[in-house]
Design an enzyme around this catalytic site. Structure first.
Site, PDB file in Angstrom:
ATOM      1  N   ASP A 406       0.861  -1.192   0.000  1.00 30.35           N
ATOM      2  CA  ASP A 406       0.000   0.000   0.000  1.00 30.35           C
ATOM      3  C   ASP A 406       0.899   1.244   0.000  1.00 30.35           C
ATOM      4  OD1 ASP A 406      -2.263   1.585   0.302  1.00 30.35           O
ATOM      5  OD2 ASP A 406      -2.367   1.322   2.480  1.00 30.35           O
ATOM      6  N   GLU A 409       2.631   5.059  -3.932  1.00 29.08           N
ATOM      7  CA  GLU A 409       2.585   6.015  -5.080  1.00 29.08           C
ATOM      8  C   GLU A 409       3.881   6.794  -5.235  1.00 29.08           C
ATOM      9  OE1 GLU A 409       0.115   5.560  -2.825  1.00 29.08           O
ATOM     10  OE2 GLU A 409      -0.969   4.332  -4.246  1.00 29.08           O
ATOM     11  N   ASP A 484      -8.929   3.575  -2.501  1.00 28.38           N
ATOM     12  CA  ASP A 484      -9.969   3.946  -1.534  1.00 28.38           C
ATOM     13  C   ASP A 484     -11.228   4.501  -2.177  1.00 28.38           C
ATOM     14  OD1 ASP A 484      -8.106   3.122   0.290  1.00 28.38           O
ATOM     15  OD2 ASP A 484      -7.431   5.138   0.802  1.00 28.38           O
TER      16      ASP A 484
END
Ligand code: MIG
Length: 798
Positions: A406, A409, A484
């Protein structure tokens, strides 16, 4: 030829006339008077690569996206010179390079029709702000052209009239049309006049795409740095464009079959007895489930590769107990490493100099869940090696089966831009650069390192990895989810579009947070979302956890029953999905097919967003609205059977389909042979002696496949798999199925139970391998029969 004075005013520079040309086997160079060089490589008859430089030479050729095993080779290549152009002709294409301005026009070699033509073509602007060039390309858009692709964009499936940016961004509760979000996949396909082509702009800087938004008849793409470096891929079938792109950027190995089962996740299940309570409830309520996830709270102060002693005092025992009950444990691992002199991962990373630094020397420091962190530079081989090694205890000793990456980015809290500043340095595997170039591939390289670690320590079993951020090619290492999303009906529709879009962008192993991550669904929305998720390659419920429960039993009993019904269907269809996965990994065929990909010649499909084909033969359309008793949907051309009622419908039209809450519109293509396993609570729970084949009659022909192997491990790569091809041919008085087998894997079951659906005649006799067999011996009843899996020819006769 500069047509647009406004663009010129903005400081755009253009190539002038070609003054020299050279050829080295399949690589051509064209140099202009103002010293622009175009390097054109003929990779295949239908794949051309274009690179441009404005500085007289090319940088070292390096890409994270391109698969080292990408196919290469053409049947025909001819280069000729005309008065105004150079012509490059392959078996599929004619590419014209205009002498006066280096512009390109590409035609179909067969009918000479225009496929794709430069408008201004390559041009550039010197970037005073960032240094280097902003490299630009513009192409004329053809009449009636549509555009598809670009990864995870939460927008209409057809990109026409829109403009996009690719810059991996943590996007909590993103909305319809939010751009950019988590992934950067700079690949699209165009479709006009029944023909499709693709463009893959392999540039990891921040890129932009404009599909007839700024100027009605122009498509353009540009980047804030790096090279104008793109691949042109011709179809003319969109399926071929997508498979060629997927061949170029690679496919994963087969996942373990359990990874295609149902997964349950939440932020977070802890402590241990809460985890057990959840897993036991699945077994008690007989809702199949294969994987349980631990989110960040399982760690000690969010330190990667540690366990909270309070919540999980003995992880090895717990993971074993879960495994004994059929649950595979998947844990989250983020990139941020807590700055803590007592923490071994931090100490080692620091000692070995593995963390990213700012341009002027200090470490890249950023706040994430653990507090202030440093971040490994995953673009260095030694760092990836080190990272892979860190999984030893987690996987080999504790027995964790999958890892969830997770925040890659990479996401940083409380700073402008929510990521690293642009000056951060990266190795980029020996091509040192700033974060401007490495940003979009950072998450990919983290997932790659994770994949190698999980694979190494789980061997000889197969690894399972899931990532949030991705660049083109990331599908080689990992599955992905959409990030999300929100518990709303609109997001159910977005999830559908994203899964289709990712599939046609080479990334099939994807799914959304079922039910929505942020906020809370009601039972009806959750049930409808499970229905959609049943037909996504990756199927996991996940929620942020701060708005109540989101397990299959969190609503009322009717909802639990609907959820169970659909998850059971997923488990029954596992061999069908696994076969589609095989076709994806071995033949580059996307698992989900948007209707336009399924039938591009039917213009009705070009703007269809909801309906899609799962595998090759199952048509699905989710219900996107509350209180629905059904919906209107488009049935593509051909004949289809309603999955529930077995009623035959003829496609090529829009129609109403009844669909109460315990149903959803699902159709099976006439002629299909659909394999089904018995319902299991988890993969491998049962050994079974019989596999069902649902045979859907067709007056005509249809081919189907069934791929099987040991469901895990690597024996399949040594020929130990079983691939059956079913050729079905039917007419008014006969239905014939021939089987061809390949591979050396012996499946453990002995029989097929064959259900004949839609037979237009009464059966009087059956021949197996050309011999008539007594119907009683086949337990023939109600158009069902049982026979040994060894048959190669079955004739059902009126
Ligand atoms: O800042 O680990 O998308 O799936 O549950 C939030 C906690 C961090 C974001 C992920 C989500 C995950 C959550 N994470």
């Amino acid at each position: 030829m500069i047509l647009n004075t406004e663009l010129e005013y903005k400081g755009n520079l253009f190539p002038t006339n070609i003054i020299s040309y050279s050829k080295d086997v399949d690589i051509l160079h064209f140099t202009t008077e103002n010293n622009i060089i175009l390097q054109l490589t003929v990779l295949r008859d239908s794949v051309l690569r274009f690179r441009y430089t404005t500085v007289g030479k090319f940088d070292k050729d390096f890409s994270y996206a391109i698969d080292k095993d990408a196919s290469r080779g053409y049947n025909h290549l001819e280069i000729s010179e005309e008065k105004d152009n150079y012509l490059v002709t392959t078996a599929k294409l004619i590419c014209e390079i205009h002498k006066t301005d280096l512009r390109i026009s590409i035609y179909d070699a067969n009918d000479k029709s225009v496929i794709c033509e430069d408008e201004l073509g390559f041009h550039w602007e010197e970037s005073y702000h960032l240094g280097g060039d902003i490299v630009k390309m513009s192409k004329a858009s053809q009449t009636g052209e549509s555009f598809y692709g670009l990864g995870d964009k939460p927008q209409h499936i057809n990109l026409k009239g829109r403009r996009f940016e690719n810059w991996a961004t943590d996007s909590y509760a993103f909305g319809k049309d939010t751009d950019p979000i988590y992934k950067a996949i700079p690949f699209y396909t165009g479709l006009h006049n029944g023909k499709s082509y693709g463009i893959f702009f392999d540039n990891s800087f921040r890129t932009y795409f404009d599909f007839c938004h700024e100027r009605r008849n122009v498509t353009s793409f540009w980047a804030q740095g790096g090279e104008m470096n793109y691949y042109f891929i011709y179809g003319p079938k969109m399926q071929d464009v997508v498979t060629s792109y997927t061949d170029l950027t690679g496919t994963p190995e087969l996942p373990p079959l359990w990874a295609l089962g149902y997964h349950q996740c939440k932020w977070s299940y802890y402590p241990e007895n809460k985890v057990k309570e959840i897993t036991s409830k699945f077994r008690e309520l007989k809702i199949p489930c294969d994987a349980i996830y631990l989110d960040i709270d399982y760690m000690e102060g969010f330190r990667c590769f540690t366990w909270s002693k309070d919540y999980f005092p003995d992880p090895k025992r717990m993971v074993k107990e879960l495994a004994d009950d059929g649950f595979k444990t998947v844990v989250i691992i983020d990139p941020g490493i807590k700055i803590d002199k007592e923490y071994s991962v931090f100490k080692e990373g620091l000692e070995k100099d593995y963390f990213c630094k700012r341009a002027d020397g200090p470490y890249m420091k950023g706040k994430v869940w653990p507090g202030e962190c440093y971040f490994p530079d995953f673009t260095r081989r030694e760092v990836r090696e080190w990272w892979a090694g860190l999984f030893k205890e987690l996987i080999e000793d504790i027995g964790v089966k999958g890892v969830w990456n997770d925040m890659n980015e990479p996401a940083v809290m409380d700073v402008p831009g929510k990521t690293f500043p642009p000056d951060v340095r990266h190795d980029y595997d020996g091509n040192p650069c700033s974060h401007q170039k490495a940003h979009n591939i950072y998450g990919m390289q983290m997932a790659r390192a994770t994949y190698h670690g999980v694979k190494r320590f789980n061997y000889p079993k197969r690894p399972f990895v899931i990532t949030r951020s991705a660049y083109s090619g990331t599908q080689r290492y990992t599955s992905t989810w959409m990030g999300d999303n929100v518990a709303s009906w609109e997001h159910l529709q977005i999830a559908n579009i994203q899964a289709q879009r990712l599939a046609l962008s080479g990334f099939s192993f994807a799914g959304s947070d079922i039910g929505g991550f942020a906020e809370q669904p009601n039972g009806e929305l959750y049930a409808r979302w499970i229905q959609l998720g049943t037909f996504h390659p990756f199927c996991r419920t996940h929620s942020s956890g701060d708005h109540g429960d989101q397990e299959p039993w969190a609503f009322d009993e009717d909802i639990t029953d609907v959820v169970r019904k659909f998850i059971e269907i997923r488990y029954q269809l596992l061999p069908y999905l696994y076969t589609a996965f095989y076709q994806y990994t071995h033949e580059n065929v996307p698992i989900l097919k948007s209707l336009v990909l399924f039938d591009q010649e039917d213009p009705q499909t070009h703007y269809r967003t909801d309906e899609f084909v799962y595998g090759n033969q199952i048509l699905v359309c989710p219900i996107n609205e509350p209180n629905s008793k059904g919906r209107r949907m488009y049935i593509p051309r051909g004949e289809w059977y309603n999955f529930w009622t077995q009623e035959l419908v003829v496609g090529g039209r829009e129609t109403w389909v009844d669909s109460d809450l315990d149903d959803m519109p699902v159709f099976v293509k006439a002629g299909a042979v659909i394999p089904k396993y018995p319902i299991q609570q988890y993969v491998g729970e049962k050994t079974f002696d019989e596999v069902t084949l649902d045979v859907y009659y067709k007056n005509g022909k249809e081919d189907s496949e069934l791929y099987e192997d040991a469901n895990d491990g690597y024996d399949y790569t040594k020929g130990r798999y079983s691939l059956m091809k079913f050729n079905l041919a039917g007419n008014e008085e006969k239905l014939v199925i021939r089987i061809h087998k390949r591979g050396q894997y012996i499946t453990s079951y002995s029989n097929f139970k064959i259900n004949l659906i839609g037979l237009p005649f009464e059966v009087t006799s059956i021949k197996v391998d050309n011999e008539e067999v007594d119907l009683k011996d086949l337990k023939f009843n109600n158009n069902s029969l049982v026979l040994t899996k060894e048959f190669t020819n079955l004739q059902i006769i009126a």
